[in-house]
Motif scaffolding. Structure first.
Motif, PDB file in Angstrom:
ATOM      1  N   ALA A 194       0.835  -1.209   0.000  1.00 34.06           N
ATOM      2  CA  ALA A 194       0.000   0.000   0.000  1.00 34.06           C
ATOM      3  C   ALA A 194       0.872   1.263   0.000  1.00 34.06           C
ATOM      4  N   ILE A 195       1.937   1.237   0.803  1.00 37.84           N
ATOM      5  CA  ILE A 195       2.816   2.404   0.883  1.00 37.84           C
ATOM      6  C   ILE A 195       3.607   2.584  -0.414  1.00 37.84           C
ATOM      7  N   VAL A 197       2.778   2.304  -3.325  1.00 33.52           N
ATOM      8  CA  VAL A 197       1.989   2.851  -4.435  1.00 33.52           C
ATOM      9  C   VAL A 197       2.559   4.194  -4.900  1.00 33.52           C
ATOM     10  N   ILE A 285       1.657  11.610   1.368  1.00 32.15           N
ATOM     11  CA  ILE A 285       0.711  10.610   0.849  1.00 32.15           C
ATOM     12  C   ILE A 285       0.943   9.266   1.521  1.00 32.15           C
ATOM     13  N   GLY A 286       2.240   8.881   1.654  1.00 25.22           N
ATOM     14  CA  GLY A 286       2.568   7.609   2.310  1.00 25.22           C
ATOM     15  C   GLY A 286       2.114   7.584   3.752  1.00 25.22           C
ATOM     16  N   ILE A 289      -1.617   6.980   3.931  1.00 23.33           N
ATOM     17  CA  ILE A 289      -1.909   5.564   3.659  1.00 23.33           C
ATOM     18  C   ILE A 289      -1.585   4.722   4.891  1.00 23.33           C
ATOM     19  N   SER A 292      -4.311   5.385   7.746  1.00 23.05           N
ATOM     20  CA  SER A 292      -5.657   4.885   7.445  1.00 23.05           C
ATOM     21  C   SER A 292      -5.670   3.363   7.287  1.00 23.05           C
ATOM     22  N   TYR A 293      -4.813   2.849   6.414  1.00 26.33           N
ATOM     23  CA  TYR A 293      -4.817   1.404   6.168  1.00 26.33           C
ATOM     24  C   TYR A 293      -4.216   0.647   7.348  1.00 26.33           C
TER      25      TYR A 293
END
Length: 614
Positions: A194-195, A197, A285-286, A289, A292-293
């Motif tokens: 996820a990170i 991305v 952004i990372g 993520i 939240s995730y």
């Protein structure tokens, strides 16, 4: 200095040719082979400083990677979860010890990489200077002293950061980045993916920016070269500038060149500065993520494919560490671009080969007698104009030969060929029957002394300047040489005599005094061949009479070539060669040429008529 058109900064335009040169340099692709060539200067230290710095770097880097795991997986998930105080205390002490080792590793890394970098810069500058000194006169004919100075000083200085910090930091960041990625995927593949991305976004940004950044830094190097060249020219020509009251015009022109350099730096730094904010945006952004995730995975729990709190904490640590090396790698890329632009210019000089090159089997020229022969010699400085047209002449051992003719007739060219500053285009120049191209350059020049009209005096003492031609000469020999040419008289009047310090180019001395020193320097070298190229042009008549008296004794047994416009200085020459447009018109003694009433007769007559008119 040539008169320049007044130029305002905003109106300063470059020549099309200069634009073409910039575009050629900028459009070259990043040359990794050239970068590898640059890194070869690390080779002498590959068994000492380099591995020591790498080991110190690895120690501190591995500790940085281990500590977040200990905090997250051991301290939080085990010690705190089980309320094991002893384990927690042991972990705190262990982490403190690890940080102490990390500190020591960083101290030694910084110390060793700085020593390494300074040694490499020293070696590179020494190599470049030594190479430039061996290049032929053609190289210096087509380049200003300022542009050469920029290569040896500024361009090599721009590599200092690369070698003192850049290389080891690059390895450290790569190891850190790879280590973090591996650890993240081991801890939680889902959260790691996820990170990751944001990585394609960062790759796109860096790829998009790097060409513009490279162009900007190359333009900086070129503008800086122009600035240094103009500064060198302005300082050397300051007397002419002040004589014609052109200080204001020169300042306006400098303002234009300086503005170009300023704008180039501003543009390059602005584009380079854009990279870090993009990295920070990716970091943000990372982080979003991760929070939240990661929070959702914690709620899911390990039993349902989620993660523990300690894993989340470790991820938070590593995420902060993850963007730091990426950001530094972006800066490192800018540093590589600057190094690339500088190394292109450095290797351009290092790849320059002397036009006058020694043969692989060149032999030493033994002690010469001084017999010089030109065998159908033709020479051209370029493809457009021939300086010498297949001339053949002989200068016998011990003769004093005078070369006479108008400017551009080929007099200095003959002297340059004898000293082997150039090689003939056709034919051969021989000394004692040996073609100069078959012997080493040093063995030729060590037996020839040249005295020029524009003599060069180095900063240092009078004694050191005279001894320049023969460093192993004793003080008594230096003083004797000065006495013979009549220089001792004015030297003794100086504040510290022979130990008097003279500034660069000997500006504290008169033109005649500088010329007398150059005579002493040449004669101290005890040459078999002595070349005087307009050597008495800057000397007054009274001083010239003294020198003529000294030269009669000193030239005995030596072959001497005298180039002079002042014909009174060559009357006693054994042979006078009259040149015109690279051809020999006539030759003989003064009396013989006067009897022929040819070109030499006309030259003498014209010169004496001018003196009578005065």
């Amino acid at each position: 200095m040539a008169r320049r058109q007044k130029t305002k900064p905003q109106e300063n335009k470059h020549l099309n040719r200069f634009h073409y040169t910039i575009d050629q340099a900028i459009e070259k692709p990043f040359n990794w082979e050239q970068m590898v060539r640059l890194l070869k200067y690390l080779k002498p230290y590959a068994k000492t400083l380099l591995p020591a710095a790498i080991i110190a770097m690895l120690v501190s880097t591995i500790i940085r990677l281990v500590v977040p795991i200990l905090i997250g997986k051991v301290a939080i998930d085990i010690a705190i979860a089980n309320q094991d105080v002893n384990m927690l205390i042991q972990l705190v002490v262990g982490i403190a010890i690890l940080y102490l080792f990390s500190y020591l590793g960083n101290v030694f890394r910084i110390k060793w990489v700085n020593i390494l970098g300074q040694n490499v810069i020293y070696d590179l500058r020494q190599h470049l200077f030594s190479h430039v000194q061996r290049l032929s006169h053609r190289f210096f004919d087509s380049r200003s002293a300022g542009s050469i100075l920029v290569r040896i000083m500024n361009d090599i200085n721009s590599l200092q950061e690369l070698f003192t910090n850049g290389i080891i930091n690059l390895l450290m960041d790569i190891v850190t980045l790879l280590g973090i990625i591996i650890i993240l995927f081991v801890l939680s593949p889902k959260l790691a993916l996820a990170i990751m991305v944001v990585l394609p976004l960062m790759f796109y940004i860096s790829t998009k920016l790097r060409r513009n950044i490279r162009r900007s830094w190359q333009r900086v190097r070129i503008q800086q070269s122009r600035l240094n060249s103009h500064l060198n020219e302005s300082i050397q020509g300051i007397r002419i500038t002040q004589s014609f009251s052109q200080e204001k015009e020169n300042a306006e022109f400098f303002d234009g060149v300086n503005t170009d350099s300023f704008e180039a730096w501003r543009n390059a730094t602005k584009k380079s500065a854009m990279f870090r904010p993009f990295v920070e945006m990716s970091n943000a952004i990372g982080t979003v993520i991760l929070i939240s995730y990661g929070a959702w995975l914690i709620i899911q729990g390990p039993a349902n494919g989620g993660i523990e709190v300690g894993t989340f904490v470790s991820f938070a640590f590593f995420l902060g560490m993850f963007w730091e090396p990426i950001s530094r790698l972006g800066q490192m890329y800018n540093q590589l671009l600057m190094a690339m632009a500088a190394s292109e210019r450095i290797f351009e000089f290092l790849d320059e080969q002397p036009n006058v090159a020694e043969k692989p089997d060149a032999k030493q020229l033994e002690r010469i007698k001084g017999h010089i022969e030109f065998d159908h010699v033709q020479f051209s400085y370029d493809d457009k104009r021939i300086a010498l047209h297949e001339i053949s002449l002989e200068m016998k051992q011990g003769q004093t030969v005078a070369l006479v003719g108008h400017t551009g007739s080929g007099k200095s060219t003959i002297a340059n060929l004898i000293s082997r500053f150039y090689d003939p285009t056709k034919g051969a120049v021989k000394i004692d029957g040996t073609d100069l191209r078959d012997v080493t350059i040093d063995s030729v020049r060590q037996q020839i002394s040249v005295v020029l009209q524009d003599t060069f005096i180095f900063s240092g003492t009078i004694m050191e300047n005279i001894r320049f031609g023969r460093p192993d000469a004793t003080d008594d020999e230096v003083i004797e040489a000065a006495k013979v040419v009549g220089a001792d008289e004015f030297i003794q009047r100086l504040s510290n005599g022979y130990e008097t310090e003279v500034e660069e180019r000997g500006n504290v001395l008169s033109a005649g005094e500088r010329q007398l020193l150059s005579f002493a320097r040449a004669l101290l070298a005890d040459p078999r061949i002595l070349i005087l190229d307009e050597a008495t042009a800057s000397i007054d008549t009274e001083t010239e009479v003294k020198i003529q008296s000294a030269l009669r004794r000193l030239l005995k047994g030596r072959t001497a070539i005298i180039i002079a416009h002042r014909l009174s200085t060559i009357r006693e020459a054994d042979n006078i060669i009259v040149l015109e447009h690279g051809k020999i018109l006539e030759q003989g003694s003064h009396d013989e040429l006067m009897d022929q009433k040819g070109e030499y007769y006309d030259l003498v007559k014209t010169q004496f008529q001018m003196l009578d008119a005065i």
